[in-house]
Design an enzyme around this catalytic site. Structure first.
Site, PDB file in Angstrom:
ATOM      1  CE  LYS A  73      -3.836   1.854   2.846  1.00 52.42           C
ATOM      2  NZ  LYS A  73      -4.669   1.562   4.036  1.00 52.42           N
ATOM      3  CB  SER A 129      -8.085   3.336   3.127  1.00 44.27           C
ATOM      4  OG  SER A 129      -7.187   2.775   4.051  1.00 44.27           O
ATOM      5  CB  SER A 159      -8.091   0.516   5.998  1.00 43.51           C
ATOM      6  OG  SER A 159      -8.850   1.678   5.853  1.00 43.51           O
TER       7      SER A 159
HETATM    8  N1  GLN Z   1     -12.968   3.484   6.753  1.00 47.23           N
HETATM    9  C1  GLN Z   1     -12.369   4.011   7.938  1.00 47.23           C
HETATM   10  C2  GLN Z   1     -12.114   5.485   7.759  1.00 47.23           C
HETATM   11  O1  GLN Z   1     -12.591   6.020   6.841  1.00 47.23           O
HETATM   12  C3  GLN Z   1     -11.143   3.250   8.285  1.00 47.23           C
HETATM   13  C4  GLN Z   1      -9.963   3.679   7.522  1.00 47.23           C
HETATM   14  C5  GLN Z   1      -8.731   2.912   7.877  1.00 47.23           C
HETATM   15  O2  GLN Z   1      -8.796   1.864   8.514  1.00 47.23           O
HETATM   16  N2  GLN Z   1      -7.591   3.448   7.482  1.00 47.23           N
HETATM   17  O3  GLN Z   1     -11.445   6.110   8.506  1.00 47.23           O
END
Ligand code: GLN
Length: 488
Positions: free
Chosen positions: A79, A154, A178
């Protein structure tokens, strides 16, 4: 047979035995990336030449009979919020579009030491803020199972890359789901380890008290293989846990051993919040465990429902502080249109950050401002403690907790972008694990009627990833979901 059919473990064993050349795996996967990534959009950058060089080096070492690492020759994606000296580290943000890291993240060093071949950097929601990868400031990623759907987020690029066979495994980061939610949407395995198990050194910080790096893989065995490489103490991350506090087991050692007398905690009111097809798939998975002799225990987690409110205070507060460093002066994008230094700061940030990142910086700055700190941030920390206690109590009664990963399967591109609150609700099941710091895995447990994957979430006590993966593997061996592949 195509090498792309193999798991990372099988590929590694074939390479180690001299039956497969790493360069052939790299050549084949780049053929596939060239053919399909223009549609999928998983990668922000690829390192073809560097990858081929690493593959040749591994093959030469094997031919010479020299020792090799546990991921020798296996092509892996990372990532793009993990620092790497080669290429740029963008966090899918315009503000870092040209940022070149002067050092490698801890996990990159670990992959390199293990002789993995790093293929490239994958797309994400800008600074890992989002649940669909639609917040990327650089490009769109689609779901390999249905290109009108989001891959989740994400770590959507990493999940899509694993699902579409554009790598053998990938790393993601999980602040509130994420790794697990995109794993679920793309039908792959994703583990968020215990907070402190994997060093965050070189991971671009979002919510520092929640962020954890973990693997996205084709099956549970590959997750164990990657954990063997990336887990462990690192003195450069002060929250990294030492060997004396919690030693790192061999995650592959007992993986095939089912847990005798397995007790699974279920929280009925939670499962009711999911779409029927998701709830049914979870129910069927629980039945598979029961058939294997597991006992289900009903538990209550009275504070679970506060996880969303609590997360969006804590994560945004920490983000507002972490993102203060992108000011056009230290590094990153600098505006060319400023009359004074205040404008350098404000215009560089205004031009560089996307809408969601700005929204969160504003929310977080507000929550931390004097007069509101006690009402919001401090209160959220107290609720966080109550959520942690809910887990502690659940793990006194059972080995693990099982629930959905997401209330829905992959939603349509654009479906939730106009309504951030709807998007935040997609995280209802995943945030609590980050609040409590406990490990949690998502594994495929079926498909809905339009053919989109459903994920099963299994959570266990701190530093019990070895048992957690054994529990996941027990289920995986009883089912054949992994034989299905996206229609590319
Ligand atoms: N979807 C969550 C957010 O928008 C988690 C994001 C993540 O785990 N980086 O913050």
């Amino acid at each position: 047979m195509s090498l792309l059919e193999l798991t990372a473990r099988q590929l590694r064993d074939g390479i180690a035995a001299g039956q497969i050349k790493s360069i052939d795996a790299v050549t084949e996967v780049f053929g596939r990336i060239d053919a399909h990534d223009p549609t999928i959009g998983a990668y922000i950058t690829t390192f073809k030449e560097a990858a081929m060089e690493s593959a040749f080096a591994v093959d030469a070492r094997i031919a010479a009979g020299n020792p090799i690492g546990p991921l020798a020759g296996v092509p892996i994606a990372v990532k793009d919020n993990m620092c790497m000296q080669i290429g740029s580290t963008t966090c899918a943000s315009k503000i870092l579009a040209d940022f070149r890291s002067p050092y490698d993240a801890h996990v990159i060093e670990k992959l390199t030491d293990a002789d993995a071949v790093i293929l490239g950097k994958t797309n994400l929601d800008e600074f890992a803020m989002g649940s669909s990868t639609e917040n990327s400031g650089l490009k769109q990623t689609v779901n390999p199972w249905n290109t009108t759907r989001v891959p989740g987020g994400s770590s959507g690029g990493s999940a899509a890359a694993v699902a579409a066979r554009l790598c053998w495994a990938a790393l993601g980061s999980d602040t509130g789901g994420s790794i697990r939610q995109p794993a679920s949407f793309c039908g792959v395995t994703g583990l968020k380890p215990t907070y402190g198990r994997v060093s965050r050194y070189g991971l671009v910080a979002y919510g520092s008290s929640l962020d954890q790096i973990g693997p996205l893989t084709r099956d549970v065995t590959d997750t164990a293989l990657l954990m063997n490489v990336i887990a462990g103490h690192d003195q450069r991350d002060s929250t990294s846990v030492s060997e004396s506090q919690a030693s790192v087991p061999d995650y592959l050692a007992d993986l095939e051993e089912p847990i005798q007398g397995l007790k699974i905690a279920v929280v009925s009111h939670l499962n009711e919040g999911a779409e029927t097809e998701v709830a049914d798939a979870i129910g069927a998975a629980l039945q598979v465990y029961k058939d294997r002799g597991a006992e289900l225990v009903e538990v209550e987690m009275p504070h679970f429902d506060y996880a969303i409110a609590c997360y969006y205070v804590i994560a945004t507060a920490e983000a507002s502080s972490n993102l203060a460093r992108y000011d056009g002066v230290h590094y990153g994008h600098r505006t060319t249109d400023a009359d004074d230094y205040v404008q350098v700061y404000s215009k560089s940030r205004a031009e560089g950050f996307g809408a969601e990142v700005k929204r969160r910086i504003m929310l977080g700055t507000y929550a931390l401002s004097s007069g509101y700190y006690d009402a919001y941030y401090l209160k959220a920390l107290k609720v966080r403690n109550l959520i942690r206690q809910d887990f502690t109590k659940a793990f006194e009664q059972a080995d693990c907790v099982i629930m959905p990963v997401s209330p829905t399967t992959a939603f349509k591109i654009g479906e939730k972008t106009a309504d951030p609150l709807q998007m935040y609700l997609a995280d209802v099941y995943t945030l609590a694990a980050n609040m409590a710091g406990v490990p949690s895995v998502s594994i495929p447990c079926g498909f809905d009627k339009v053919g989109l994957p459903v994920g099963l979430q299994i959570l266990s006590g701190p530093f019990t990833e070895d048992r957690l993966l054994r529990i996941a593997r027990m289920y995986e061996k009883q089912t054949d979901w992994l034989t299905r592949q996206p229609p590319l």
